[in-house]
Design a protein around this motif. Sequence first.
Motif, mmCIF file in Angstrom:
data_model
loop_
_atom_site.group_PDB
_atom_site.id
_atom_site.type_symbol
_atom_site.label_atom_id
_atom_site.label_comp_id
_atom_site.label_asym_id
_atom_site.label_seq_id
_atom_site.Cartn_x
_atom_site.Cartn_y
_atom_site.Cartn_z
ATOM 1 N N PHE A 23 0.833 -1.203 0.000
ATOM 2 C CA PHE A 23 0.000 0.000 0.000
ATOM 3 C C PHE A 23 0.869 1.255 0.000
ATOM 4 C CE2 PHE A 23 -2.647 3.261 2.063
ATOM 5 C CZ PHE A 23 -3.738 3.252 1.194
ATOM 6 N N ALA A 24 1.952 1.237 0.770
ATOM 7 C CA ALA A 24 2.879 2.379 0.786
ATOM 8 C C ALA A 24 3.494 2.596 -0.594
ATOM 9 C CB ALA A 24 3.973 2.158 1.834
ATOM 10 N N ASP A 25 3.781 1.513 -1.304
ATOM 11 C CA ASP A 25 4.315 1.623 -2.663
ATOM 12 C C ASP A 25 3.283 2.283 -3.573
ATOM 13 O OD1 ASP A 25 6.427 1.166 -4.567
ATOM 14 O OD2 ASP A 25 5.314 -0.569 -5.326
ATOM 15 N N TRP A 26 2.014 1.876 -3.431
ATOM 16 C CA TRP A 26 0.948 2.494 -4.220
ATOM 17 C C TRP A 26 0.863 3.995 -3.931
ATOM 18 C CZ3 TRP A 26 -3.624 4.725 -2.307
ATOM 19 C CH2 TRP A 26 -4.516 5.148 -3.293
ATOM 20 N N LEU A 27 1.010 4.371 -2.641
ATOM 21 C CA LEU A 27 0.984 5.793 -2.289
ATOM 22 C C LEU A 27 2.119 6.548 -2.990
ATOM 23 C CD1 LEU A 27 0.156 5.635 1.532
ATOM 24 C CD2 LEU A 27 -1.354 6.427 -0.315
ATOM 25 N N LEU A 45 2.452 -4.080 -14.906
ATOM 26 C CA LEU A 45 3.528 -4.841 -14.272
ATOM 27 C C LEU A 45 3.268 -5.007 -12.776
ATOM 28 C CD1 LEU A 45 6.615 -3.375 -16.154
ATOM 29 C CD2 LEU A 45 5.795 -5.737 -16.246
ATOM 30 N N HIS A 46 2.711 -3.987 -12.135
ATOM 31 C CA HIS A 46 2.377 -4.095 -10.712
ATOM 32 C C HIS A 46 1.302 -5.162 -10.495
ATOM 33 C CE1 HIS A 46 3.758 0.336 -10.317
ATOM 34 N NE2 HIS A 46 4.775 -0.504 -10.267
ATOM 35 N N LEU A 47 0.294 -5.165 -11.356
ATOM 36 C CA LEU A 47 -0.760 -6.170 -11.232
ATOM 37 C C LEU A 47 -0.231 -7.572 -11.515
ATOM 38 C CD1 LEU A 47 -3.718 -4.189 -12.798
ATOM 39 C CD2 LEU A 47 -3.466 -4.864 -10.403
ATOM 40 N N LEU A 48 0.706 -7.676 -12.445
ATOM 41 C CA LEU A 48 1.324 -8.978 -12.721
ATOM 42 C C LEU A 48 2.081 -9.473 -11.491
ATOM 43 C CD1 LEU A 48 2.086 -11.292 -14.618
ATOM 44 C CD2 LEU A 48 3.949 -9.849 -15.504
ATOM 45 N N GLN A 49 2.847 -8.594 -10.857
ATOM 46 C CA GLN A 49 3.573 -8.980 -9.645
ATOM 47 C C GLN A 49 2.603 -9.383 -8.533
ATOM 48 O OE1 GLN A 49 7.166 -6.328 -8.753
ATOM 49 N NE2 GLN A 49 6.033 -5.197 -10.314
ATOM 50 N N ALA A 165 -4.597 -3.691 -1.611
ATOM 51 C CA ALA A 165 -3.869 -4.078 -2.824
ATOM 52 C C ALA A 165 -4.754 -4.055 -4.067
ATOM 53 C CB ALA A 165 -3.232 -5.455 -2.644
ATOM 54 N N VAL A 166 -5.817 -4.827 -4.077
ATOM 55 C CA VAL A 166 -6.627 -4.953 -5.294
ATOM 56 C C VAL A 166 -7.221 -3.613 -5.706
ATOM 57 C CG1 VAL A 166 -8.659 -6.038 -6.331
ATOM 58 C CG2 VAL A 166 -7.119 -7.396 -4.902
ATOM 59 N N ILE A 167 -7.939 -2.976 -4.793
ATOM 60 C CA ILE A 167 -8.590 -1.705 -5.141
ATOM 61 C C ILE A 167 -7.564 -0.621 -5.475
ATOM 62 C CG2 ILE A 167 -10.034 0.186 -4.247
ATOM 63 C CD1 ILE A 167 -11.729 -1.995 -2.846
ATOM 64 N N PRO A 168 -6.535 -0.408 -4.652
ATOM 65 C CA PRO A 168 -5.570 0.645 -5.006
ATOM 66 C C PRO A 168 -4.874 0.412 -6.353
ATOM 67 C CG PRO A 168 -5.320 0.036 -2.710
ATOM 68 C CD PRO A 168 -6.263 -0.952 -3.316
ATOM 69 N N TYR A 169 -4.439 -0.822 -6.623
ATOM 70 C CA TYR A 169 -3.720 -1.055 -7.869
ATOM 71 C C TYR A 169 -4.647 -1.079 -9.075
ATOM 72 C CZ TYR A 169 0.681 -1.344 -5.489
ATOM 73 O OH TYR A 169 1.802 -1.017 -4.769
ATOM 74 N N ALA A 170 -5.905 -1.458 -8.889
ATOM 75 C CA ALA A 170 -6.892 -1.346 -9.974
ATOM 76 C C ALA A 170 -7.167 0.127 -10.253
ATOM 77 C CB ALA A 170 -8.175 -2.087 -9.609
ATOM 78 N N GLU A 171 -7.232 0.923 -9.197
ATOM 79 C CA GLU A 171 -7.424 2.367 -9.353
ATOM 80 C C GLU A 171 -6.233 2.984 -10.078
ATOM 81 O OE1 GLU A 171 -6.797 6.565 -8.322
ATOM 82 O OE2 GLU A 171 -5.568 4.887 -7.623
ATOM 83 N N GLU A 172 -5.036 2.519 -9.776
ATOM 84 C CA GLU A 172 -3.830 3.009 -10.456
ATOM 85 C C GLU A 172 -3.915 2.716 -11.956
ATOM 86 O OE1 GLU A 172 0.308 2.416 -8.817
ATOM 87 O OE2 GLU A 172 0.369 1.031 -10.523
#
Length: 185
Positions: A23-27, A45-49, A165-172
């Motif tokens: 989450f901190a990485d997403w921030l 790539l983030h979603l793949l990881q 994880a899911v919501i923040p990276y989907a939002e990204e």
Amino acid sequence: MLHDPLVLILMYFIVPLWLIAGFADWLCHRASHIEKTAGVKESALHLLQFAEIGLGLLAALFLEINAGIIAFLIIVFFVHEATALWDVSYAVAERKVTPVEQHIHSFLEIIPMIAIICVSALHWDQFLALFGFGPENARFSLGWKTPPVPLSYVIALLICVLLLAVIPYAEELYRGVRARRSSVK
């Protein structure tokens, strides 16, 4: 097994720390306006990881740990590391990756290794058997974990994964797609 200190450390320290680091990485990505720089490709790539490491987490949560699962976790770790290298190599060419973000990446790389070390220590004979040592034969069969991880923990963990994880990276990814579309217009 749920009273073993190492199991409790895995469940209530290592896994939460891992989610918090993600989450901190997403921030950091959000603060750097990733959607305007590295965009959709880096988000993909983030979603793949996330998917790679998620497979390992699901296997460890639900399947009986044996040499086969330990081997799978090790393979997933190295695949994730290769994807992380690809991700960072792309990112640094497209945007500023701050020292804070780089430090967070170090957590995201070492925590899975620590988790694998803990799982291996908990199932030492099967870890040794994977490499042809120890008193047991390596087992590669798939079976449900007995006893299973408590349902309350699984539900709480899945909610945390969804929220952190899911919501923040989907939002990204959504921000990247939206930025790409508006730049084409």
